[in-house]
Design a protein around this motif. Structure first.
Motif, mmCIF file in Angstrom:
data_model
loop_
_atom_site.group_PDB
_atom_site.id
_atom_site.type_symbol
_atom_site.label_atom_id
_atom_site.label_comp_id
_atom_site.label_asym_id
_atom_site.label_seq_id
_atom_site.Cartn_x
_atom_site.Cartn_y
_atom_site.Cartn_z
ATOM 1 N N ASP A 49 -5.228 2.979 -5.386
ATOM 2 C CA ASP A 49 -4.182 2.276 -4.634
ATOM 3 C C ASP A 49 -4.374 2.567 -3.148
ATOM 4 O O ASP A 49 -3.770 3.474 -2.577
ATOM 5 C CB ASP A 49 -2.788 2.680 -5.139
ATOM 6 N N ASP A 96 -10.946 -3.003 -5.042
ATOM 7 C CA ASP A 96 -10.312 -1.793 -4.495
ATOM 8 C C ASP A 96 -11.379 -1.014 -3.735
ATOM 9 O O ASP A 96 -11.944 -0.020 -4.211
ATOM 10 C CB ASP A 96 -9.719 -0.969 -5.640
ATOM 11 N N GLY A 115 -2.153 -2.304 -5.560
ATOM 12 C CA GLY A 115 -2.706 -1.230 -4.745
ATOM 13 C C GLY A 115 -1.720 -0.465 -3.894
ATOM 14 O O GLY A 115 -2.113 0.218 -2.944
ATOM 15 N N GLU A 130 -9.982 -5.248 -11.323
ATOM 16 C CA GLU A 130 -9.894 -5.876 -12.654
ATOM 17 C C GLU A 130 -9.670 -7.382 -12.591
ATOM 18 O O GLU A 130 -9.651 -8.045 -13.624
ATOM 19 C CB GLU A 130 -8.741 -5.221 -13.438
ATOM 20 N N THR A 142 -5.460 -7.828 -4.574
ATOM 21 C CA THR A 142 -6.384 -6.692 -4.614
ATOM 22 C C THR A 142 -6.469 -6.147 -6.039
ATOM 23 O O THR A 142 -5.473 -6.115 -6.752
ATOM 24 C CB THR A 142 -5.926 -5.550 -3.689
HETATM 25 MG MG MG Z 1 -4.573 -2.308 -8.460
#
Ligand code: MG
Ligand code: AMP
Length: 405
Positions: free
Chosen positions: A257, A227, A250, A187, A184
């Motif tokens: 997160d 996310d 996350g 980026e 996850t």
């Molecule tokens: Mg993350």
């Protein structure tokens, strides 16, 4: 905050044993034996010669310093040999051959006077004759009913040897755990694609797939999700169909997160979140049940070394408990520190390090690891040193445990 030991205990207590299945001997290497296996027949199966030489009767040598005896027959491996040998006679016998009734010593050919051009006789001196010498009696190595392999044994080459010796095929083993791996993070970019500004390659997923396979599991990639609540929720539901679901990233305190909340929304019960360890503190663990189906869920912190170490410590504990594999907790060696170590902070630490055999002992040196994001230095590591901060610092020369990695 939970200690590593408490957290590992919780993981183990939530594990369900895997079902068992049969595999052929040819496919058994690396699998875990699923029940105690008993010796089915005596080993050896017959009185067996352990040398190439001459079978004699010890009583023929009483009050003699040597005897010249007729060689009445030759017995090679694979022949049957039930005919008794009379007094004052010898047999020529080979390694692995059945020892005939009456013979109670095999004298190696190197220890007798024997001429191949006159094979009907042999001269044996009494000091070479020893009761039961070089004879392995039927059942002296194993008797039917002895436990041959315990449930939980990981089948290595030596276990293949005993399974084959006793004719086991098929072999009852545990089913391999099915692990799904989900990465996850907004980026993340998969290797093979160009990186844009602020982006990084998704290294955790291929790493976790490799660790899972190394641990004997079927590993499936669920790809990368952003996310994003909806994407996460869909991927989590897919992942829960496996025995184990690993998520990377996350699980910390960032605004994106989202993993703990989405796991809860999917019905996964949180067993613990955060452990007093370094790296890996934000680790999350929970269990999902649906009828008799269970999935163990690990939210692994995104930093690559945290992910790897949490797999080694917690995910492996789960895999090992599922198959009753008993070696999980064993710290297999101690090694002599090559330089002083000290820890900052008060968390239990797994320090990546390099262990080597040198001048008759294991020695270990740190790989100058800079923390949970420093995956580069772990490429030089082959072990983890588990360290309780309150016991440090550790001067050079101290013996410390090392966990092979
Ligand atoms: Mg993350
Ligand atoms: P997170 O746990 O999501 O806060 O991520 C912690 C750090 O790990 C951040 O620097 C992330 O960019 C990095 N990270 C998260 N997921 C991965 C991944 N799959 N591969 C490599 N680095 C990651």
């Amino acid at each position: 905050m939970l200690s590593v030991e408490q957290a590992t205990g919780l993981v183990e207590s939530h594990v369900q044993a895997l079902a068992q299945m049969d595999v052929s001997l040819a496919e058994a290497f690396g699998r875990i034996v699923a029940m105690d296996l008993q010796v089915p027949f005596p080993s050896p199966r017959f009185d067996k010669s352990m040398m190439d030489g001459f079978g004699v009767r010890c009583r023929d040598f009483v009050d003699h310093s040597q005897r010249r005896l007729p060689v009445v027959r030759t017995i090679t491996a694979g022949m049957t040999s039930s005919k008794p040998v009379s007094d004052e006679a010898a047999v020529r016998i080979m390694t692995g051959a059945v020892v005939p009734p009456g013979i109670d010593c095999v004298v190696p050919i190197e220890h007798v006077a024997f001429d191949e051009s006159d094979p009907g006789e042999v001269t044996v001196s009494s000091d070479k004759v020893r009761s039961e010498g070089n004879i392995l009696r039927k059942g002296s190595l194993a008797e039917p009913g002895d436990v041959l392999l315990f449930s939980g044994t990981e089948i290595g080459p030596q276990h293949i040897a005993v399974l084959a010796e006793f004719g086991f095929d098929p072999i009852p083993v545990f089913r391999r755990p099915a692990i799904a791996v989900l990465a996850t993070g907004n980026e993340l970019v998969d290797v093979g694609n160009p990186l844009g500004p602020g982006q990084i390659y998704n290294s955790n997923q291929p790493t976790l797939l490799a660790q899972s396979r190394q641990a004997g599991c079927f590993a499936t990639s669920l790809g990368v999700v952003a996310d994003d609540r909806e994407q996460l929720q869909a991927a989590i539901r897919q992942g829960l169909q496996h025995d184990i679901l690993l998520l990377s990233g996350g699980v910390s305190a960032g605004t994106l997160d989202l993993v703990p909340a989405e796991l809860a929304a999917a019905g996964v019960e949180c067993i613990f979140h955060k452990v007093a360890m370094k790296p890996g503190k934000p680790v999350w663990f929970g269990r999902w049940n649906d009828g008799d189906r269970t999935c163990l869920v690990f939210g692994l912190p995104g930093n690559p070394v945290s992910t790897m170490v949490c797999f080694e410590v917690f995910v492996k504990a789960a895999i090992n408990a599922m198959t009753g594999r008993s070696i999980a907790k064993a710290v297999s060696a101690k090694a002599v520190l090559q330089q002083e170590l000290s820890l900052k902070g008060d968390r239990f630490t797994y320090l990546p390090a390099r262990v080597q055999w040198s001048a008759g002992e294991y020695v270990v040196c740190s790989v100058n690891w800079a923390g949970s994001a420093d995956v580069r230095s772990t490429a030089n590591a082959n072990c983890l040193i588990p360290l309780h901060p309150e016991m440090g610092p550790w001067p050079a020369g101290t013996k410390v445990p090392v966990i092979p990695w």
